[in-house]
Scaffold this motif. Structure first.
Motif, PDB file in Angstrom:
ATOM      1  N   LEU A   1       0.821  -1.206   0.000  1.00 41.24           N
ATOM      2  CA  LEU A   1       0.000   0.000   0.000  1.00 41.24           C
ATOM      3  C   LEU A   1       0.857   1.259   0.000  1.00 41.24           C
TER       4      LEU A   1
ATOM      5  N   ARG B   1      -5.489  -4.372  -5.473  1.00 38.12           N
ATOM      6  CA  ARG B   1      -5.149  -5.338  -4.436  1.00 38.12           C
ATOM      7  C   ARG B   1      -3.889  -4.821  -3.727  1.00 38.12           C
TER       8      ARG B   1
ATOM      9  N   VAL C   1      -9.160  -0.733   8.383  1.00 37.26           N
ATOM     10  CA  VAL C   1      -9.393  -2.014   7.714  1.00 37.26           C
ATOM     11  C   VAL C   1     -10.803  -2.487   8.030  1.00 37.26           C
TER      12      VAL C   1
ATOM     13  N   THR D   1      -4.023  -8.406   3.475  1.00 37.70           N
ATOM     14  CA  THR D   1      -4.204  -8.294   2.030  1.00 37.70           C
ATOM     15  C   THR D   1      -5.667  -7.957   1.776  1.00 37.70           C
ATOM     16  N   GLY D   2      -5.897  -6.945   0.957  1.00 42.03           N
ATOM     17  CA  GLY D   2      -7.276  -6.540   0.719  1.00 42.03           C
ATOM     18  C   GLY D   2      -7.404  -5.644  -0.493  1.00 42.03           C
ATOM     19  N   THR D   3      -8.565  -5.029  -0.603  1.00 41.27           N
ATOM     20  CA  THR D   3      -8.880  -4.135  -1.717  1.00 41.27           C
ATOM     21  C   THR D   3      -8.912  -2.701  -1.218  1.00 41.27           C
ATOM     22  N   ALA D   4      -8.142  -1.833  -1.830  1.00 40.91           N
ATOM     23  CA  ALA D   4      -8.114  -0.427  -1.429  1.00 40.91           C
ATOM     24  C   ALA D   4      -9.379   0.274  -1.914  1.00 40.91           C
TER      25      ALA D   4
ATOM     26  N   TYR E   1      -9.065   3.341   2.674  1.00 41.81           N
ATOM     27  CA  TYR E   1      -9.180   2.230   3.617  1.00 41.81           C
ATOM     28  C   TYR E   1      -9.109   0.913   2.852  1.00 41.81           C
ATOM     29  N   VAL E   2      -9.030  -0.190   3.594  1.00 41.72           N
ATOM     30  CA  VAL E   2      -8.826  -1.500   2.979  1.00 41.72           C
ATOM     31  C   VAL E   2      -9.952  -2.436   3.388  1.00 41.72           C
TER      32      VAL E   2
END
Length: 238
Positions: free
Chosen positions: A56, A70, A111, A136-139, A181-182
């Protein structure tokens, strides 16, 4: 001798029918433009969602360029400062989405860990691991303020929120919130505690804009042909 079709009351009808037909034709092309715009937006979204996760803090771009990427970010959760995004429901159960600040080298990153079935907020006290982990995530960008639906209060420190409005929340976190945010996909290691149901991932839209175009053009044809048949019946049928 002038044609009866050119009398004022019939001229008004001609103008109305022609005007409506032209409007319907333009609406059809407008829907067709939306179809092509949607295709471009879907290709853009799919490209971002299919890309390999990146750190990020590595994006040297504007924050708008981060959305839907991602991402991976490492830090510690501050469960004492978690937020409850309410009201939320899944499969007939009432609860909230757990929004937890992650302490990182690039500031605090909110998050969204997902949905927790908990009507009264008692789940907040459930202990969870406090060690370093990688998310691990989607911004996603701030949801900001909307004219519709529930809104966050204008003042005060919030524990329960209606929207993830980063500008509104930033002061209560010392103005160090990361400007995106994620939405969590996976955590490593698993912090334990209450299980969450992941927020549904963004998906490409598939609205039937082409069918809407055909519908508007059909309206234009019906208006034109219908008016011509009506005039034929009025003036040319024995």
């Amino acid at each position: 001798m002038s044609s009866p079709l050119l009398k004022p009351r019939w001229l008004v009808g001609h103008v109305l029918v022609v005007g409506l037909s032209i409007a319907f034709i333009f609406l059809g092309f407008w829907q067709l433009d939306r179809h092509f715009d949607q295709r471009e937006e879907n290709a853009f979204l799919e490209g971002r969602l299919d890309a390999e996760p990146a750190d990020l803090g590595s994006f040297g771009e504007t924050v708008e360029a981060i959305e839907f990427r991602r991402v991976q970010v490492t830090g510690r959760y501050d469960y004492a400062s978690q937020l409850e995004l309410r009201p939320r429901a899944r499969n007939g159960q009432v609860g909230y989405e757990q929004i937890v600040p992650l302490e990182t080298s690039i500031g605090l990153v909110l998050v969204n860990r997902g949905f927790i079935a908990d009507a009264d907020g008692s789940a907040r006290a459930t202990p969870q691991a406090t060690g370093v982990l990688e998310v691990t995530g989607t911004a996603r960008l701030s949801q900001g303020v909307s004219r519709f639906g529930p809104q966050n209060p204008d003042a005060g420190v919030l524990d329960v929120i209606a929207r993830i409005d980063l500008d509104r929340l930033n002061p209560q976190f010392g103005n160090v919130l990361f400007p995106a945010y994620v939405e969590m996909i996976v955590e490593n290691p698993d912090p334990g505690g209450l299980p969450t149901v992941r927020v549904p991932e963004p998906v490409p839209l598939n609205r039937p804009h082409v069918l809407y175009s055909i519908q508007w053009w059909a309206f234009a044809a019906v208006a034109t042909v219908g008016w011509m048949l009506y005039l034929r019946k009025q003036f040319f049928t024995p």
